[in-house]
Motif scaffolding. Structure first.
Motif, mmCIF file in Angstrom:
data_model
loop_
_atom_site.group_PDB
_atom_site.id
_atom_site.type_symbol
_atom_site.label_atom_id
_atom_site.label_comp_id
_atom_site.label_asym_id
_atom_site.label_seq_id
_atom_site.Cartn_x
_atom_site.Cartn_y
_atom_site.Cartn_z
ATOM 1 N N SER A 224 0.820 -1.206 0.000
ATOM 2 C CA SER A 224 0.000 0.000 0.000
ATOM 3 C C SER A 224 0.855 1.258 0.000
ATOM 4 N N THR A 225 1.954 1.234 0.761
ATOM 5 C CA THR A 225 2.855 2.391 0.814
ATOM 6 C C THR A 225 3.524 2.621 -0.539
ATOM 7 N N ILE A 226 3.936 1.552 -1.180
ATOM 8 C CA ILE A 226 4.525 1.678 -2.512
ATOM 9 C C ILE A 226 3.516 2.287 -3.483
ATOM 10 N N GLN A 227 2.281 1.829 -3.409
ATOM 11 C CA GLN A 227 1.255 2.340 -4.314
ATOM 12 C C GLN A 227 0.996 3.828 -4.105
ATOM 13 N N SER A 228 1.004 4.281 -2.856
ATOM 14 C CA SER A 228 0.680 5.679 -2.579
ATOM 15 C C SER A 228 1.880 6.620 -2.697
ATOM 16 N N SER A 229 3.092 6.092 -2.516
ATOM 17 C CA SER A 229 4.282 6.954 -2.452
ATOM 18 C C SER A 229 5.222 6.811 -3.638
#
Length: 295
Positions: A224-229
């Motif tokens: 999720s962090t990769i997707q958002s950042s």
């Protein structure tokens, strides 16, 4: 990698983790049997690299030759003295180093700015002249500084070299490190902190090195962090959690899914293996890791 960086990492080499025989693993697709010497061609979707320091018992020529045979195209954390060797084997220095002081004395503290500005002002043109792109940097330890002070200090210092980076088309890449286990007191220890710094600098020539191992320890929620950042991420590092060993199915991260998430963002940079091999055949461990991450 300079001596201080090496000492930062050598303490990790004493960690002992359980391992399993590669032949017993059926959960991860496309992994070559450890008894097999052949290495199938890679799919070409991921730019694979490996961190030099993790294989520092292997001479640089041997590592380059073996890496080339695996389909690896980059070697991480290599300074100018080894760039000619990389070029001899047709490899790139996928994450250059040599301008930083160390991991704890970084951009978040003005007392180090003069040295850092001098170092990076000299190194950025060298990176560009060699045909490379990424140059690593570090926030440094908090030493009692709150987030706002750390951001302000980093912006103050980095703005003095960011125009040089832009001129030479070099990206300054700040590594995210965990402060819970391996790098106590390090300030850039959460993705959100690094993203906020990138926003304040407002330059495409400052990005983050998202270390999957470190961020799993400090914040989790990796995909999720990769997707958002992802717009702020220029580079990725891998390693198994817990223990920073091989990324096989005896640890909590499922790298094929993580690699698919990275690829889905349109990422075109490098994914570098930064695990500390525990098995006797360290190069076979690297081959296995590349196959796991080649989606």
């Amino acid at each position: 990698m300079n001596q201080k960086e090496t000492s930062r990492r050598t303490a990790l080499k004493n960690i002992v983790v359980g391992t399993i025989a590669l032949g017993a693993s059926s959960a991860l697709p496309g992994i070559a049997n450890s008894e097999t010497s052949s290495f199938a061609p890679l799919k070409g979707n991921i730019n694979h690299a490996v961190c030099r320091w993790c294989f520092d018992k292997i001479d640089i020529d041997t590592l380059c030759k073996e890496a080339k045979g695996m389909g690896i195209t980059g070697i991480d954390l290599v300074g100018p003295k080894d760039w000619p060797t990389l070029k001899k084997y047709g490899l790139t220095s996928s994450m250059c180093n040599g301008a930083e002081i160390n991991l704890v004395d970084g951009w978040n503290d003005p007392q180090f700015h003069d040295v850092l500005i001098k170092n990076y002002t000299e190194m950025i043109p060298k990176v560009a002249a060699a045909g490379y792109k990424n140059l690593i940097c570090f926030s440094g330890n908090r030493r009692g500084k709150d987030d706002e002070t750390g951001w302000n200090n980093c912006v103050e210092g980095l703005k003095k070299i960011i125009k040089i980076a832009e001129k030479h088309n070099v990206i300054l890449v700040m590594e995210l490190l965990n402060s819970k286990l391996n790098h106590k007191d390090y300030q850039c220890d959460h993705t959100a902190w690094g993203v906020e710094l990138a926003k304040r600098l407002g330059s495409e020539n400052f990005k983050l090195l998202y270390d999957i191992y470190h961020m799993q320890i400090d914040e989790g929620n990796v995909i999720s962090t990769i997707q958002s950042s992802h717009p702020y991420i220029a580079h990725y590092h891998t390693a198994g959690v817990p223990g920073r060993a091989e990324i096989e199915d005896n640890q909590e991260l499922y790298y094929p899914a993580i690699m698919k998430a990275i690829l889905a963002t349109g990422f075109k940079g490098f994914v570098a293996q930064e695990f500390i091999p525990k098995k006797e055949d360290k190069l076979q461990s690297l081959r296995t890791a590349i196959k796991i991450c080649d989606i």
